[in-house]
Write a protein that holds these residues in place. Structure first.
Motif, PDB file in Angstrom:
ATOM      1  N   HIS A 127       0.845  -1.198   0.000  1.00  0.00           N
ATOM      2  CA  HIS A 127       0.000   0.000   0.000  1.00  0.00           C
ATOM      3  C   HIS A 127       0.878   1.244   0.000  1.00  0.00           C
ATOM      4  CE1 HIS A 127      -3.985  -1.872   0.888  1.00  0.00           C
ATOM      5  NE2 HIS A 127      -3.208  -2.834   1.354  1.00  0.00           N
ATOM      6  N   VAL A 128       0.321   2.314  -0.532  1.00  0.00           N
ATOM      7  CA  VAL A 128       0.999   3.608  -0.511  1.00  0.00           C
ATOM      8  C   VAL A 128       0.353   4.464   0.565  1.00  0.00           C
ATOM      9  CG1 VAL A 128       1.560   5.685  -1.821  1.00  0.00           C
ATOM     10  CG2 VAL A 128       1.523   3.458  -2.973  1.00  0.00           C
ATOM     11  N   VAL A 129       1.185   5.053   1.422  1.00  0.00           N
ATOM     12  CA  VAL A 129       0.677   5.941   2.455  1.00  0.00           C
ATOM     13  C   VAL A 129       1.346   7.301   2.301  1.00  0.00           C
ATOM     14  CG1 VAL A 129       2.411   5.162   4.139  1.00  0.00           C
ATOM     15  CG2 VAL A 129       0.323   6.262   4.945  1.00  0.00           C
ATOM     16  N   GLU A 130       0.543   8.353   2.429  1.00  0.00           N
ATOM     17  CA  GLU A 130       1.089   9.707   2.316  1.00  0.00           C
ATOM     18  C   GLU A 130       1.556  10.192   3.682  1.00  0.00           C
ATOM     19  OE1 GLU A 130      -1.241  12.604   0.336  1.00  0.00           O
ATOM     20  OE2 GLU A 130      -1.735  11.300  -1.371  1.00  0.00           O
ATOM     21  N   THR A 131       2.789  10.626   3.736  1.00  0.00           N
ATOM     22  CA  THR A 131       3.349  11.224   4.941  1.00  0.00           C
ATOM     23  C   THR A 131       3.366  12.738   4.756  1.00  0.00           C
ATOM     24  OG1 THR A 131       5.690  11.433   4.320  1.00  0.00           O
ATOM     25  CG2 THR A 131       4.904   9.224   4.931  1.00  0.00           C
ATOM     26  N   PRO A 132       3.687  13.511   5.791  1.00  0.00           N
ATOM     27  CA  PRO A 132       3.778  14.971   5.609  1.00  0.00           C
ATOM     28  C   PRO A 132       4.827  15.388   4.577  1.00  0.00           C
ATOM     29  CG  PRO A 132       3.628  14.435   7.935  1.00  0.00           C
ATOM     30  CD  PRO A 132       3.806  13.137   7.208  1.00  0.00           C
ATOM     31  N   LEU A 133       5.768  14.476   4.259  1.00  0.00           N
ATOM     32  CA  LEU A 133       6.866  14.843   3.361  1.00  0.00           C
ATOM     33  C   LEU A 133       6.884  14.054   2.053  1.00  0.00           C
ATOM     34  CD1 LEU A 133       9.727  15.131   6.008  1.00  0.00           C
ATOM     35  CD2 LEU A 133       8.342  16.967   5.042  1.00  0.00           C
TER      36      LEU A 133
END
Length: 218
Positions: free
Chosen positions: A56-62
């Motif tokens: 899975h792809v997860v979005e982080t703050p960066l």
């Protein structure tokens, strides 16, 4: 059928096994329940290594990160009442799993023998899912196999079943091997004891897990 005995390796699990066996520490029922829960957490972690996973792809703050997450649909099932703290340990890790419960008890006869009766079942759909059937004590194995059969009759056939126990007898493991689907069952136990008494108590074992966790029954 694969059998995994967890205390054969150096692990903090052995600390909790020692404490649930210790008759002095057993006097603290809250600590006993918590130790069963912690053993459940460690066992859940070990079992999680054999599940199927999906990226899975997860979005982080960066930016974005790729992570592997469990792709199996899990159902955690236990036998009331002794199984509840152990069950909770699994739920602490598999918090989105389904849940199932079976009420089974020994109906004693005058000669000291007994039969196992299943009275209550609560479960959802098990068809094609991964079932974790967890119970602290695997003594004769008959209660667990009856619980499995009752769950399958009510909810359908799981894709794979992981049987998990804290303390098992060699006879209990043999019984599960003979009476559950060989290709789709895996056994996980924290420790194995050799002796089973005429009243089907594991020796040295821990005593009655339900009484130790919740008080003596009448």
């Amino acid at each position: 059928m694969t059998i995994n005995i967890l205390n054969k390796q150096n692990t903090v699990l052995n600390k909790f096994i020692r404490q649930i066996r210790d008759k002095q520490i057993q006097k603290d029922s809250m600590r006993f329940r918590r130790n069963l829960e912690r053993i459940g957490e460690i066992t859940a972690y070990e079992i999680s290594k054999v599940f199927s996973y999906e990226e899975h792809v997860v979005e982080t703050p960066l930016g974005e990160a790729l992570v592997q997450e469990i792709n199996d649909e899990l159902v955690v099932a236990t036998i009331l009442r002794a199984g509840l703290p152990f069950h909770q340990g699994f739920l602490n890790y598999f918090d989105d799993a389904g849940n199932a419960f079976v009420s089974a008890y020994r109906k004693s006869k005058k000669d000291g023998s007994f039969t196992v009766k299943v009275e209550y079942i609560s479960c959802g759909n098990l068809e094609g899912k991964t079932l974790l059937l967890v119970d602290p004590m695997l003594a004769t194995g008959s209660s667990l196999v009856l619980a499995y059969e009752a769950l399958c009759e009510r909810g359908g056939m799981p894709k794979h079943t992981h049987v998990a126990a804290v303390i098992a007898s060699e006879q209990g493991i043999d019984y599960v091997q003979k009476h559950m689907p060989h290709q789709t069952t895996t056994i996980w136990v924290a420790a194995v004891d050799e002796e089973l008494t005429s009243r089907s108590y594991i020796v040295p074992g821990i005593g009655d897990a339900g009484d130790l966790a919740y008080g003596e029954k009448i």
